[in-house]
Design an enzyme around this catalytic site. Structure first.
Site, PDB file in Angstrom:
ATOM      1  N   HIS A   1      21.583   0.330 -34.966  1.00 53.93           N
ATOM      2  CA  HIS A   1      22.965   0.541 -34.544  1.00 53.93           C
ATOM      3  C   HIS A   1      23.538   1.817 -35.164  1.00 53.93           C
ATOM      4  CE1 HIS A   1      23.175  -4.029 -33.872  1.00 53.93           C
ATOM      5  NE2 HIS A   1      23.366  -3.489 -32.680  1.00 53.93           N
TER       6      HIS A   1
ATOM      7  N   CYS B   1      28.212  -4.998 -40.734  1.00 51.77           N
ATOM      8  CA  CYS B   1      27.551  -5.855 -39.750  1.00 51.77           C
ATOM      9  C   CYS B   1      28.010  -7.312 -39.847  1.00 51.77           C
ATOM     10  CB  CYS B   1      26.041  -5.802 -39.942  1.00 51.77           C
ATOM     11  SG  CYS B   1      25.296  -4.208 -39.558  1.00 51.77           S
TER      12      CYS B   1
END
Length: 288
Positions: free
Chosen positions: A183, A277
């Site tokens: 990501h 996250c």
């Protein structure tokens, strides 16, 4: 296409990555394990796997430091079939007064978004269901009237274009990077109006120059990128949650006037994500 559901009261707001955090969604790592390897970090730790008891204790410490700083923490119900559910950031993302929910980019996580959607509906939150292809919140970084979105294996260019159509008042900036890093927030994270953390080797020169034209970039080295040095969580007033092991990152932040709140979630990062996250902000105080 998208289905937009208007809530009955204002609960959400997010126009930055560093405004004072007031409301956040998390999920305990009760069933966390490396089951199907979906990133390089997991590959490294697959043999050791996850000590669930230690991960639970570390997550409790993470939640405690947020609640000690006046953050309202909401918990999604953990389910055994979702070993990655602790990473709530990826399931949805808040822009302005709307939470966007899309399809997950990994089969092992497919279905997590339904749990979040049901929670949002129950709490009557403004919700936009993005239909079609995939986008994950780890690739979405909000900065005033701009939204930086990573072009990755988890987020498609088609969905980035769809999101732009839903945000005509904002500039959506696609940021390609090496998809081995999963990501965008694993290699880039905004700390303030002018500063950002970056792992430069994840980007081509032209894309790194683009980021450098907008921010003073604080470079993270290879070792501390592996231990999620970029994936800090800002909770407002220049307070940042960071791992104790990322000593160079923490020193650089302190030299720039940040208060670094060191919390050990080393067991959780074995699965490829850290503080950012593990948190999906619902409400930050506006800074724009």
């Amino acid at each position: 296409m998208a289905t937009v559901i208007k809530g009955e009261y204002k609960l959400v707001n997010c126009d930055s990555e560093y405004g004072t955090l007031k409301k956040v969604i998390v999920c305990e790592p009760r069933y966390m394990k490396i089951d199907e390897i979906i990133n390089e970090t997991q590959r490294h730790f697959a043999k050791d796997n996850i000590n669930m008891k230690r991960a639970m204790k570390q997550h409790q410490d993470f939640v405690k430091i947020m609640t000690n700083h006046a953050v309202d923490v909401y918990k999604l119900p953990p389910m055994e079939k979702f070993p990655e559910q602790v990473f709530t950031r990826d399931i949805g993302f808040t822009i302005g007064e709307t939470v966007f929910v899309s399809r997950m980019g990994s089969n092992i996580r497919d279905g997590e978004e339904k749990i979040l959607r049901n929670w949002l509906l129950e709490h009557q939150v403004n919700l936009s269901l993005i239909e079609g292809d995939r986008i994950e919140g780890g690739d979405v970084i909000v900065h005033g009237n701009k939204v930086y979105i990573g072009v990755s294996g988890r987020t498609s260019e088609e969905t980035i274009q769809e999101l732009q159509s839903q945000l005509p008042h904002m500039e959506v900036i696609a940021v390609p990077f090496d998809p081995i890093f999963l990501h965008l927030d694993c290699v880039f994270n905004i700390l303030s109006d002018k500063e950002a953390l970056v792992y430069p080797h994840a980007f081509e020169e032209k894309d790194l120059k683009l980021l450098a034209s907008h921010f003073e970039l604080i470079e993270v080295n290879k070792d501390e990128q592996f231990t999620m040095g970029t994936n800090v969580l800002s909770i407002g007033n220049k307070k940042v949650l960071s791992l104790p092991c990322n000593k160079n990152v923490n020193r650089a932040l302190r030299e720039r006037g940040y208060e670094v709140l060191e919390v050990d979630i080393s067991e959780i990062i074995k699965s490829g994500g850290s503080f950012r996250c593990c948190s999906m902000p619902l409400y930050r105080e506006s800074v724009y």
